[in-house]
Design a protein around this motif. Structure first.
Motif, PDB file in Angstrom:
ATOM      1  N   HIS A  45       1.235  -1.225  -0.019  1.00  0.00           N
ATOM      2  CA  HIS A  45       0.445  -0.095   0.022  1.00  0.00           C
ATOM      3  C   HIS A  45       0.848   1.650  -0.057  1.00  0.00           C
ATOM      4  O   HIS A  45       0.892   1.633   1.286  1.00  0.00           O
ATOM      5  CB  HIS A  45      -0.834   0.028   1.319  1.00  0.00           C
ATOM      6  N   PRO A  46       1.464   1.768  -1.496  1.00  0.00           N
ATOM      7  CA  PRO A  46       2.427   2.704  -0.913  1.00  0.00           C
ATOM      8  C   PRO A  46       1.564   3.962  -1.040  1.00  0.00           C
ATOM      9  O   PRO A  46       2.377   4.914  -0.399  1.00  0.00           O
ATOM     10  CB  PRO A  46       2.833   2.763  -2.849  1.00  0.00           C
ATOM     11  N   GLU A  47       0.341   4.393  -0.982  1.00  0.00           N
ATOM     12  CA  GLU A  47      -0.273   5.343  -0.851  1.00  0.00           C
ATOM     13  C   GLU A  47      -0.844   5.648   0.091  1.00  0.00           C
ATOM     14  O   GLU A  47      -2.411   6.627  -0.109  1.00  0.00           O
ATOM     15  CB  GLU A  47      -0.421   6.036  -2.262  1.00  0.00           C
ATOM     16  N   LYS A  48      -1.382   4.338   1.116  1.00  0.00           N
ATOM     17  CA  LYS A  48      -2.328   4.795   1.842  1.00  0.00           C
ATOM     18  C   LYS A  48      -1.682   4.712   3.365  1.00  0.00           C
ATOM     19  O   LYS A  48      -0.646   4.208   3.343  1.00  0.00           O
ATOM     20  CB  LYS A  48      -3.256   3.460   2.218  1.00  0.00           C
ATOM     21  N   ASP A  49      -2.056   4.671   4.067  1.00  0.00           N
ATOM     22  CA  ASP A  49      -1.332   5.360   5.621  1.00  0.00           C
ATOM     23  C   ASP A  49      -2.103   4.532   6.373  1.00  0.00           C
ATOM     24  O   ASP A  49      -3.280   3.797   6.582  1.00  0.00           O
ATOM     25  CB  ASP A  49      -1.652   6.735   5.676  1.00  0.00           C
ATOM     26  N   PHE A  50      -1.739   4.265   8.128  1.00  0.00           N
ATOM     27  CA  PHE A  50      -2.169   3.483   9.002  1.00  0.00           C
ATOM     28  C   PHE A  50      -1.770   4.617  10.307  1.00  0.00           C
ATOM     29  O   PHE A  50      -0.441   5.061  10.356  1.00  0.00           O
ATOM     30  CB  PHE A  50      -1.591   2.382   9.017  1.00  0.00           C
ATOM     31  N   ARG A  51      -2.405   3.783  11.441  1.00  0.00           N
ATOM     32  CA  ARG A  51      -1.857   4.468  12.679  1.00  0.00           C
ATOM     33  C   ARG A  51      -1.385   4.007  13.133  1.00  0.00           C
ATOM     34  O   ARG A  51      -1.487   2.959  13.603  1.00  0.00           O
ATOM     35  CB  ARG A  51      -3.826   4.788  13.390  1.00  0.00           C
ATOM     36  N   ALA A  52      -0.195   4.608  14.061  1.00  0.00           N
ATOM     37  CA  ALA A  52       0.912   3.021  14.253  1.00  0.00           C
ATOM     38  C   ALA A  52       0.605   3.186  15.619  1.00  0.00           C
ATOM     39  O   ALA A  52      -0.340   4.052  16.642  1.00  0.00           O
ATOM     40  CB  ALA A  52       2.338   4.483  14.723  1.00  0.00           C
ATOM     41  N   VAL A  53       0.832   2.323  16.428  1.00  0.00           N
ATOM     42  CA  VAL A  53       0.320   1.147  17.494  1.00  0.00           C
ATOM     43  C   VAL A  53       1.880   1.315  18.503  1.00  0.00           C
ATOM     44  O   VAL A  53       3.264   0.934  17.562  1.00  0.00           O
ATOM     45  CB  VAL A  53       0.129   0.131  17.860  1.00  0.00           C
ATOM     46  N   SER A  54       2.033   1.141  19.419  1.00  0.00           N
ATOM     47  CA  SER A  54       3.305   1.050  20.311  1.00  0.00           C
ATOM     48  C   SER A  54       2.939  -0.056  21.588  1.00  0.00           C
ATOM     49  O   SER A  54       2.294  -0.519  21.831  1.00  0.00           O
ATOM     50  CB  SER A  54       3.817   2.463  20.978  1.00  0.00           C
ATOM     51  N   ASP A  55       4.233  -0.451  21.968  1.00  0.00           N
ATOM     52  CA  ASP A  55       4.348  -1.792  22.284  1.00  0.00           C
ATOM     53  C   ASP A  55       2.957  -0.474  23.833  1.00  0.00           C
ATOM     54  O   ASP A  55       3.708   0.095  24.483  1.00  0.00           O
ATOM     55  CB  ASP A  55       5.302  -2.239  23.461  1.00  0.00           C
ATOM     56  N   GLY A  56       2.564  -2.015  24.810  1.00  0.00           N
ATOM     57  CA  GLY A  56       2.183  -1.117  25.685  1.00  0.00           C
ATOM     58  C   GLY A  56       0.022  -0.426  25.426  1.00  0.00           C
ATOM     59  O   GLY A  56       0.013   0.050  26.147  1.00  0.00           O
ATOM     60  N   ASP A  57       0.186  -0.441  24.588  1.00  0.00           N
ATOM     61  CA  ASP A  57      -1.183   0.832  23.791  1.00  0.00           C
ATOM     62  C   ASP A  57      -2.161  -0.818  23.889  1.00  0.00           C
ATOM     63  O   ASP A  57      -1.722  -2.234  24.007  1.00  0.00           O
ATOM     64  CB  ASP A  57      -0.962   0.721  22.468  1.00  0.00           C
ATOM     65  N   SER A  58      -3.223  -0.384  23.702  1.00  0.00           N
ATOM     66  CA  SER A  58      -4.318  -1.039  24.695  1.00  0.00           C
ATOM     67  C   SER A  58      -5.434  -0.256  24.055  1.00  0.00           C
ATOM     68  O   SER A  58      -5.565   0.155  23.772  1.00  0.00           O
ATOM     69  CB  SER A  58      -4.235  -1.156  26.083  1.00  0.00           C
ATOM     70  N   LEU A  59      -6.590  -1.490  23.533  1.00  0.00           N
ATOM     71  CA  LEU A  59      -8.033  -1.327  22.742  1.00  0.00           C
ATOM     72  C   LEU A  59      -9.072  -2.126  23.676  1.00  0.00           C
ATOM     73  O   LEU A  59      -8.508  -2.673  25.211  1.00  0.00           O
ATOM     74  CB  LEU A  59      -7.427  -1.484  21.496  1.00  0.00           C
ATOM     75  N   ARG A  60      -9.897  -1.314  23.787  1.00  0.00           N
ATOM     76  CA  ARG A  60     -11.579  -2.042  25.010  1.00  0.00           C
ATOM     77  C   ARG A  60     -12.623  -2.154  24.059  1.00  0.00           C
ATOM     78  O   ARG A  60     -12.676  -1.308  22.893  1.00  0.00           O
ATOM     79  CB  ARG A  60     -11.440  -0.945  25.624  1.00  0.00           C
ATOM     80  N   VAL A  61     -12.769  -3.446  23.495  1.00  0.00           N
ATOM     81  CA  VAL A  61     -14.062  -3.493  22.782  1.00  0.00           C
ATOM     82  C   VAL A  61     -14.974  -4.563  23.630  1.00  0.00           C
ATOM     83  O   VAL A  61     -14.012  -5.928  24.250  1.00  0.00           O
ATOM     84  CB  VAL A  61     -13.728  -4.495  21.399  1.00  0.00           C
ATOM     85  N   GLY A  62     -16.127  -3.943  23.618  1.00  0.00           N
ATOM     86  CA  GLY A  62     -17.060  -5.159  24.612  1.00  0.00           C
ATOM     87  C   GLY A  62     -16.722  -5.460  25.823  1.00  0.00           C
ATOM     88  O   GLY A  62     -17.383  -6.684  25.710  1.00  0.00           O
TER      89      GLY A  62
END
Length: 208
Positions: A98-115
């Motif tokens: 994906h040469p022209e698409k971006d993503f959001r960077a995550v780092s060690d220790g980051d967390s997500l909450r879902v349900g």
């Protein structure tokens, strides 16, 4: 609540260093009846969207940047109005697909909450520089991408990979999790941390 962990399997190719290999990929859809996280948008968005079934998608998470794990990540993120997350150390691999698409960077220790479920990022380089496993203590689960499989570490014979590094990641990060933790892998069957880590010395000998 429906099963908090659902598997979708898609088929396609893994391409790197001029080679191409046919592969089946596991995509894990994790959450509850109202919201989910999608791990690894591989090959075909259709079956993933079907599994999501109209639920809110908190994020499309790429465990690493190999093409077979990010194939449709931008497409899926746009279709589901969700951010695409990946460790920045794998940007060079991401750009191959994906040469022209971006993503959001995550780092060690980051967390997500879902349900109501917490997912915590464990940076586990080796298979690739930015490989990340996601630990869900409430589910007794870790989503390992291609870092750990039933049978041992992920492959390290291609560019941007390193065998001693993946061994260190497994022993220092995944090996510290409870032995009964279920490992939801990027390809193939699930296993447990305990069933794999007992073979660690054999892996070390294999690489010496």
């Amino acid at each position: 609540m429906s099963n908090p962990i659902e598997r979708v399997v898609t088929h396609g190719t893994f391409e790197l260093d001029g080679g191409s290999w046919e592969v089946d990929n596991n995509i894990w859809v994790v959450g509850d009846d109202s919201e989910v996280v999608v791990f690894d948008a591989a090959h075909d968005a259709g079956p993933i969207v079907m599994s999501v079934g109209g639920r809110h998608v908190v994020a499309v998470v790429c465990t690493h940047g190999h093409n077979d794990h990010v194939t449709v990540a931008p497409e899926l993120g746009k279709a589901l109005d969700a951010p695409v997350l990946m460790h920045s150390a794998d940007e060079v691999l991401w750009r191959m697909t994906h040469p022209e698409k971006d993503f959001r960077a995550v780092s060690d220790g980051d967390s997500l909450r879902v349900g109501g479920i917490e997912l915590r990022a464990l940076h586990t380089p080796g298979h690739s520089p930015g490989s990340v496993c996601w630990h869900a203590p409430d589910l007794n689960a870790v989503f390992s991408g291609d870092t750990l499989f039933q049978g041992g570490p992920g492959a390290t014979g291609r560019s941007y990979s390193d065998f001693p590094t993946i061994l260190e990641s497994i022993s220092g990060r995944l090996g510290k999790l409870p032995g009964e933790t279920i490992v939801y892998t990027g390809h193939g069957d699930t296993t447990t941390v305990g069933d794999e880590i007992v073979h660690y010395d054999e892996w070390v000998a294999r690489g010496s």
